[in-house]
Design an enzyme around this catalytic site. Structure first.
Site, PDB file in Angstrom:
ATOM      1  N   CYS A   1       0.813  -1.229   0.000  1.00 14.60           N
ATOM      2  CA  CYS A   1       0.000   0.000   0.000  1.00 14.60           C
ATOM      3  C   CYS A   1       0.840   1.270   0.000  1.00 14.60           C
ATOM      4  CB  CYS A   1      -0.925   0.026   1.212  1.00 14.60           C
ATOM      5  SG  CYS A   1      -1.776  -1.521   1.531  1.00 14.60           S
TER       6      CYS A   1
ATOM      7  N   CYS B   1      -1.136   2.892   6.390  1.00 14.88           N
ATOM      8  CA  CYS B   1      -0.813   1.544   6.850  1.00 14.88           C
ATOM      9  C   CYS B   1      -0.446   0.694   5.641  1.00 14.88           C
ATOM     10  CB  CYS B   1      -1.983   0.933   7.613  1.00 14.88           C
ATOM     11  SG  CYS B   1      -3.488   0.709   6.637  1.00 14.88           S
TER      12      CYS B   1
ATOM     13  N   HIS C   1      -8.826   3.077  -2.964  1.00 10.97           N
ATOM     14  CA  HIS C   1      -7.426   2.844  -2.596  1.00 10.97           C
ATOM     15  C   HIS C   1      -6.767   1.993  -3.677  1.00 10.97           C
ATOM     16  CE1 HIS C   1      -3.855   1.738  -0.535  1.00 10.97           C
ATOM     17  NE2 HIS C   1      -4.331   0.816   0.278  1.00 10.97           N
TER      18      HIS C   1
END
Length: 387
Positions: free
Chosen positions: A91, A373, A343
């Site tokens: 991520c 995160c 995302h």
């Protein structure tokens, strides 16, 4: 040591991953479009003067495979002499791309880089081809690889109720829609070609995934998505599935001044940390604390925060433990976040940093912090300072 500055930052609109605007547009094209756009917006910098291109992408297979950074650069007709590398910290990939470029500039090994990232979840699903080693279960809970269950764990540990999650998710959509209506995203979104619901080719200049009709009452009707019996995390309080790319022009401050380019912000500090994979969503807390320590700042010095909204159940414990619960509406994700915008994994670090820079300018604050995160237990953060 050279000062690292952000000269420009842009992104595509966020398209729905399921049958959305970019269903017929490849990830390389989204990336190349932004590379061309950054160079066109900053003609004082010749493309051949770029030292490197750092591009985040998580699922590096199919159209995103074989070094998508180089493929996109070739599509964008960047001179062949300019190298390009694809970066993967899950991520945090495109924020890691920024960190890698920044370090090269700090040490004098580079003067100008393009950084960014992309993810086309509609074409390459996030779980495509994932095959965890069975031996991992000796040291790490199997559920640690299931992001929704790690969010459930954080919610239980920190007393985050279903009602709190629903309220935060509704806020994300409301804030993102308000930003769209007020043209707050206009300076960061580059109109990008795609197809509407009827298959007609058009230019999109807005985020397709925002649901302005979202209410707490509607969210309350959704069933738990990951723990059907005892869970509180729903699809509505999780980050949306979207496709998109984001990019930044990063330079040494001295080179920017030589070329007459006005820096928008300096990279004040950077941090990346590890944490327990079972609560991977907690990574922004130690990452932010370390970045603030490196910058010689405290959370109270930061005017605006962009914290990636993987899940409402994940971001709320981070806000709480950074001591920001009373300042959510003044400082946190003022234009909404990933629950509304989605995302796209390899894109999000550059996307939230781009949004942050625009918010810092609009709110006229000196410092901003972007953090996120990272699956399997990491956190990453960057402190920016207005120039």
């Amino acid at each position: 040591m050279e000062q690292v500055v952000i000269v420009d930052a842009i992104r595509t609109p966020m398209g729905r991953s399921k049958g959305g605007a970019f269903r017929n547009v490849r990830a390389e094209d989204l990336s190349a479009h932004l590379m061309r756009s950054l160079l066109a917006r900053n003609p004082a910098l010749e493309a051949a003067a770029l030292d490197d291109i750092y591009w985040g992408c998580v699922q590096q297979t199919l159209e995103q495979g074989f070094n998508i950074a180089r493929n996109a650069a070739l599509l964008a007709e960047v001179p062949h002499s300019v190298p390009a590398v694809t970066v993967n910290r899950l991520c945090g990939s495109s924020m890691q791309a920024l960190h890698d470029a920044a370090r090269m500039i700090m040490t004098g090994d580079a003067q100008a880089c393009l950084v960014g990232g992309v993810e086309h979840i509609g074409h390459v699903p996030m779980s495509h081809g994932v095959d965890f080693h069975p031996g991992l279960s000796r040291n790490v809970a199997k559920a640690a690889g299931m992001m929704g269950l790690t969010a459930e764990m954080l919610a239980r540990m920190h007393g985050i109720s279903r009602e709190m999650q629903d309220a935060f998710a509704a806020r994300s959509h409301a804030r993102a829609w308000a930003a769209t209506q007020s043209a707050a995203f206009k300076n960061e979104i580059i109109p990008t070609g795609g197809h509407d619901a009827d298959g007609v080719l058009k230019q999109f200049n807005y985020d397709e995934v925002i649901r302005p009709e979202t209410t707490v009452e509607a969210l309350a009707t959704l069933r738990p998505a990951f723990d059907p019996v005892n869970g509180t995390v729903t699809a509505g309080t999780s980050s949306a599935l979207s496709d998109g790319a984001a990019a930044m022009l990063v330079m040494s401050e001295s080179r920017a001044h030589e070329l007459g380019l006005k820096p928008r912000a300096r990279v004040r500090s950077m941090a990346v940390v590890g944490c327990d994979p079972s609560i991977m969503g907690y990574g922004p807390v130690p990452a932010s604390k370390l970045a603030l320590k490196k910058a010689g700042l405290s959370a109270s010095d930061i005017g605006v925060f962009e914290m990636n909204e993987a899940f409402a159940a994940q971001i709320l414990p981070c806000i709480k433990d950074l001591g920001l619960m009373e300042q959510i509406d003044e400082k946190i994700n003022l234009n909404g976040g990933a629950i509304a915008l989605g995302h796209p994994l390899g894109c999000s670090g550059a996307r939230i940093s781009t949004t942050l820079l625009n918010l810092m300018e609009r709110k006229d604050v000196q410092f901003g912090l972007a953090t996120m995160c990272i699956g399997l237990g990491q956190g990453i953060a960057t402190v920016f300072e207005r120039v």
